[in-house]
Design a protein around this motif. Structure first.
Motif, PDB file in Angstrom:
ATOM      1  N   THR A  24     -34.401 -39.585 -21.803  1.00 21.20           N
ATOM      2  CA  THR A  24     -33.209 -38.744 -21.803  1.00 21.20           C
ATOM      3  C   THR A  24     -33.662 -37.303 -21.941  1.00 21.20           C
ATOM      4  O   THR A  24     -34.833 -37.023 -22.235  1.00 21.20           O
ATOM      5  CB  THR A  24     -32.247 -39.124 -22.957  1.00 21.20           C
ATOM      6  OG1 THR A  24     -31.030 -38.384 -22.822  1.00 21.20           O
ATOM      7  CG2 THR A  24     -32.851 -38.839 -24.321  1.00 21.20           C
ATOM      8  N   SER A  37     -33.834 -27.834 -23.894  1.00 20.42           N
ATOM      9  CA  SER A  37     -33.600 -29.153 -23.308  1.00 20.42           C
ATOM     10  C   SER A  37     -34.966 -29.772 -23.098  1.00 20.42           C
ATOM     11  O   SER A  37     -35.786 -29.226 -22.365  1.00 20.42           O
ATOM     12  CB  SER A  37     -32.853 -29.030 -21.980  1.00 20.42           C
ATOM     13  OG  SER A  37     -32.666 -30.304 -21.415  1.00 20.42           O
ATOM     14  N   THR A  72     -28.609 -36.099 -21.618  1.00 19.32           N
ATOM     15  CA  THR A  72     -28.408 -36.411 -20.206  1.00 19.32           C
ATOM     16  C   THR A  72     -29.370 -37.524 -19.829  1.00 19.32           C
ATOM     17  O   THR A  72     -30.570 -37.393 -20.029  1.00 19.32           O
ATOM     18  CB  THR A  72     -28.683 -35.179 -19.312  1.00 19.32           C
ATOM     19  OG1 THR A  72     -27.800 -34.118 -19.695  1.00 19.32           O
ATOM     20  CG2 THR A  72     -28.477 -35.507 -17.842  1.00 19.32           C
ATOM     21  N   ASP A  74     -30.192 -39.807 -16.435  1.00 23.56           N
ATOM     22  CA  ASP A  74     -29.831 -39.845 -15.018  1.00 23.56           C
ATOM     23  C   ASP A  74     -30.879 -40.560 -14.185  1.00 23.56           C
ATOM     24  O   ASP A  74     -31.935 -40.936 -14.677  1.00 23.56           O
ATOM     25  CB  ASP A  74     -29.570 -38.443 -14.477  1.00 23.56           C
ATOM     26  CG  ASP A  74     -30.734 -37.495 -14.669  1.00 23.56           C
ATOM     27  OD1 ASP A  74     -31.774 -37.887 -15.231  1.00 23.56           O
ATOM     28  OD2 ASP A  74     -30.625 -36.335 -14.252  1.00 23.56           O
ATOM     29  N   ILE A  82     -25.300 -40.302 -13.481  1.00 18.99           N
ATOM     30  CA  ILE A  82     -25.528 -39.435 -14.637  1.00 18.99           C
ATOM     31  C   ILE A  82     -24.638 -39.870 -15.800  1.00 18.99           C
ATOM     32  O   ILE A  82     -23.433 -40.049 -15.623  1.00 18.99           O
ATOM     33  CB  ILE A  82     -25.206 -37.960 -14.291  1.00 18.99           C
ATOM     34  CG1 ILE A  82     -25.997 -37.518 -13.058  1.00 18.99           C
ATOM     35  CG2 ILE A  82     -25.457 -37.053 -15.485  1.00 18.99           C
ATOM     36  CD1 ILE A  82     -25.480 -36.236 -12.427  1.00 18.99           C
ATOM     37  N   LEU A  84     -23.605 -38.410 -19.446  1.00 21.27           N
ATOM     38  CA  LEU A  84     -23.637 -37.274 -20.359  1.00 21.27           C
ATOM     39  C   LEU A  84     -23.076 -37.728 -21.700  1.00 21.27           C
ATOM     40  O   LEU A  84     -22.025 -38.381 -21.742  1.00 21.27           O
ATOM     41  CB  LEU A  84     -22.792 -36.125 -19.802  1.00 21.27           C
ATOM     42  CG  LEU A  84     -23.165 -35.639 -18.405  1.00 21.27           C
ATOM     43  CD1 LEU A  84     -22.132 -34.643 -17.895  1.00 21.27           C
ATOM     44  CD2 LEU A  84     -24.543 -35.026 -18.416  1.00 21.27           C
TER      45      LEU A  84
END
Length: 168
Positions: A24, A37, A72, A74, A82, A84
């Motif tokens: 993730t 991130s 996130t 994906d 995706i 979230l």
């Protein structure tokens, strides 16, 4: 978002498939106030996302100061799928290696011999233990670009439909 709405999103088959992945992206606010991130391995226990890290990880003071995070998960294929998730991170300092960490890395492609070597290395490296970052989802959205879209794209689709209806 109400807890039952979050659970409904997370219990969809595609969400469960994404929650079974290895990686993730964890978004949080760093100590200097800027966004971060980072890719990080995770596991899903049916109610929480569990990430594991070192006790000296730079993200820990940031998460103590502001525990609100976003995740996130994906796919790499088109159209992307995706998931979230937003929630609050709780830090759980543990001795030894959390079982979730060993399970997280169990899906990486390794031979049995590589697995034994990897686990021995991990156990020798994390002698002071680890920190479990436990995220309880408070919001979730699944985007598959077939039945669900990002909210801004959904708005464009509605505008286009109104314009076509007004033109016709």
């Amino acid at each position: 978002m109400e807890p039952q709405e979050v659970a409904e999103v997370l219990n969809r088959p595609l969400s469960r498939e994404l929650l079974a992945r290895d990686l993730t992206r964890l978004a949080y606010v760093a100590k200097d106030g800027t966004p971060r991130s980072i890719p990080i391995a995770f596991s899903w226990n049916g109610a929480e996302v569990v990430l594991c890290t070192t006790k000296n990880a730079p993200k820990l003071p940031s998460l103590r100061a502001n525990p609100m995070v976003a995740l996130t998960i994906d796919t790499e294929s088109h159209p992307p799928k995706i998931l979230l998730v937003r929630g609050r991170a709780e830090l759980d300092y543990v001795d030894g290696i959390p079982q979730e960490y060993l399970e997280i890395n169990g899906s990486y492609e390794m031979t049995a011999e590589q697995r034994v070597e990897w686990e021995a290395e991990i156990r020798s490296l994390y002698v002071e233990g680890m920190v479990r970052i436990v995220v309880t989802p408070t919001w979730a959205k699944l985007i598959d670009f077939e039945t669900t879209l990002p909210s801004a794209v959904e708005e464009l689709v509605r505008r286009r439909a109104r314009a076509e209806a007004n033109a016709g």
